[in-house]
Write a protein that holds these residues in place. Sequence first.
Motif, PDB file in Angstrom:
ATOM      1  N   ASP A 120      58.374  28.758  80.330  1.00  0.00           N
ATOM      2  CA  ASP A 120      59.521  29.224  79.558  1.00  0.00           C
ATOM      3  C   ASP A 120      60.095  30.468  80.201  1.00  0.00           C
ATOM      4  N   PRO A 121      61.410  30.493  80.528  1.00  0.00           N
ATOM      5  CA  PRO A 121      61.989  31.627  81.235  1.00  0.00           C
ATOM      6  C   PRO A 121      62.352  32.801  80.347  1.00  0.00           C
ATOM      7  N   LEU A 122      62.049  32.749  79.051  1.00  0.00           N
ATOM      8  CA  LEU A 122      62.424  33.847  78.167  1.00  0.00           C
ATOM      9  C   LEU A 122      61.684  35.112  78.542  1.00  0.00           C
ATOM     10  N   ALA A 123      62.424  36.204  78.692  1.00  0.00           N
ATOM     11  CA  ALA A 123      61.824  37.478  79.078  1.00  0.00           C
ATOM     12  C   ALA A 123      62.009  38.487  77.962  1.00  0.00           C
ATOM     13  N   GLY A 124      60.900  39.036  77.492  1.00  0.00           N
ATOM     14  CA  GLY A 124      60.971  40.111  76.523  1.00  0.00           C
ATOM     15  C   GLY A 124      61.296  39.692  75.110  1.00  0.00           C
ATOM     16  N   LEU A 125      61.330  38.393  74.805  1.00  0.00           N
ATOM     17  CA  LEU A 125      61.678  37.947  73.462  1.00  0.00           C
ATOM     18  C   LEU A 125      60.449  37.717  72.598  1.00  0.00           C
ATOM     19  N   GLY A 126      59.261  37.780  73.187  1.00  0.00           N
ATOM     20  CA  GLY A 126      58.038  37.670  72.401  1.00  0.00           C
ATOM     21  C   GLY A 126      57.674  36.259  71.995  1.00  0.00           C
ATOM     22  N   PHE A 127      58.234  35.237  72.665  1.00  0.00           N
ATOM     23  CA  PHE A 127      57.956  33.848  72.295  1.00  0.00           C
ATOM     24  C   PHE A 127      56.753  33.269  73.017  1.00  0.00           C
ATOM     25  N   GLY A 128      56.337  33.875  74.128  1.00  0.00           N
ATOM     26  CA  GLY A 128      55.326  33.269  74.983  1.00  0.00           C
ATOM     27  C   GLY A 128      54.016  32.974  74.290  1.00  0.00           C
ATOM     28  N   LEU A 129      53.410  33.977  73.663  1.00  0.00           N
ATOM     29  CA  LEU A 129      52.106  33.784  73.031  1.00  0.00           C
ATOM     30  C   LEU A 129      52.158  32.896  71.782  1.00  0.00           C
ATOM     31  N   PRO A 130      53.089  33.121  70.838  1.00  0.00           N
ATOM     32  CA  PRO A 130      53.118  32.222  69.675  1.00  0.00           C
ATOM     33  C   PRO A 130      53.402  30.772  70.041  1.00  0.00           C
ATOM     34  N   LEU A 131      54.272  30.539  71.029  1.00  0.00           N
ATOM     35  CA  LEU A 131      54.530  29.162  71.454  1.00  0.00           C
ATOM     36  C   LEU A 131      53.317  28.570  72.161  1.00  0.00           C
ATOM     37  N   SER A 132      52.619  29.390  72.943  1.00  0.00           N
ATOM     38  CA  SER A 132      51.419  28.903  73.626  1.00  0.00           C
ATOM     39  C   SER A 132      50.371  28.473  72.610  1.00  0.00           C
ATOM     40  N   ARG A 133      50.157  29.280  71.573  1.00  0.00           N
ATOM     41  CA  ARG A 133      49.184  28.911  70.552  1.00  0.00           C
ATOM     42  C   ARG A 133      49.619  27.654  69.812  1.00  0.00           C
ATOM     43  N   LEU A 134      50.918  27.527  69.573  1.00  0.00           N
ATOM     44  CA  LEU A 134      51.420  26.347  68.883  1.00  0.00           C
ATOM     45  C   LEU A 134      51.205  25.093  69.729  1.00  0.00           C
ATOM     46  N   TYR A 135      51.446  25.194  71.047  1.00  0.00           N
ATOM     47  CA  TYR A 135      51.179  24.065  71.945  1.00  0.00           C
ATOM     48  C   TYR A 135      49.705  23.693  71.894  1.00  0.00           C
ATOM     49  N   ALA A 136      48.829  24.695  71.974  1.00  0.00           N
ATOM     50  CA  ALA A 136      47.390  24.413  71.957  1.00  0.00           C
ATOM     51  C   ALA A 136      46.980  23.725  70.666  1.00  0.00           C
ATOM     52  N   ARG A 137      47.458  24.229  69.543  1.00  0.00           N
ATOM     53  CA  ARG A 137      47.087  23.661  68.246  1.00  0.00           C
ATOM     54  C   ARG A 137      47.716  22.288  68.029  1.00  0.00           C
ATOM     55  N   SER A 138      48.902  22.063  68.594  1.00  0.00           N
ATOM     56  CA  SER A 138      49.574  20.775  68.409  1.00  0.00           C
ATOM     57  C   SER A 138      48.820  19.644  69.080  1.00  0.00           C
TER      58      SER A 138
END
Length: 339
Positions: free
Chosen positions: A297-315
């Motif tokens: 994900d190319p988003l920089a500084g928006l804080g999405f990386g970790l919550p999305l990563s956990r969501l992918y893992a849990r999904s």
Amino acid sequence: AEFLHSELPIRYARRTMALESSPDWMLTPNLTRVRDMYFQSFQDLRSWKLHQDAEGLKKFNEYLNMLKIRQAGVVPQMGGLVMDLRQRGALCDESRKKYLNESFDKFFKARISTELLVGQHLALCQLLHPPEGQKMDEDFTDRWVGLVQKQCFPAQVVEDAAMHAAALCERQFGKAPDLQMEGELDVSFSYFPDQLYYIAFEILKNAMRATTERHAHKEDLPPVRVVFSRGKGDQGKSNVAIMIQDEGGGIPHKILDKVWEYSFTTVKHEDDFHDKLGKQHAGTGFYQVNAGDSRADPLAGLGFGLPLSRLYARSFGGDLTLMSLEGWGTSAYLHFFNN
């Protein structure tokens, strides 16, 4: 194809209704653009006449590929929404932040499952009906079922993600920590390698940046350590675990829980974020380094990386947790369960 033709309009209708239930959505440009994307997709599919022949399937798949391109802008638009809310001070209230994070979790979970359905269909169609002039290698068909790799070796995926993260770190700082891999490097399980790559890349780029910032005065940086293991979980499931550990100073205890919030970021001046990328919050490791990889994900500084990563893992039947030793470093633990 018939299932997607009937299922996707339902999912896009629900997504549209959820967006329209957001407060003042018509006055929020980012939300209206995302809502319009899904509503247009809903309308297209409702009016689509699916023909049950090779040509009809080809045209439907071409449309699905176009659909993926159209919706590629959804995540950046949602990121822009959060940035706008932060700048207007609309996320100061804890109840609003809770509502936003719960809504985003539901939204992205639905998006992940829909993307999986579409991606798996397209991958299987390419496998069963390769483009004219192309022939699928028999070895490839033995190793893959659509997007699923029957024997996914996490050590190989993590090493690939680390190379990319290190290249970005070197571009920003002129150097990057080495990767030190240990444990059961030959462990494998059936999984989606692209999703594993995304998760590993998000963790590794944060770990490498934190390490480089904290030890910038040293000639030799401490390595980022990755340990792979396999054990027996509940009900006969095989537990594959990965630990990614850095010496980047750790996460302050008071903000450890906040890293899972979509509304959280350590970047204070988002308008000139790229200019000030290397000057603030040394050692926190939360910057999202801009990535030129379709799996990251190319988003920089928006804080999405970790919550999305956990969501992918849990999904996909796993989990992602963090432990921090403030003043030393952070350990990320990835767990996957394989029947």
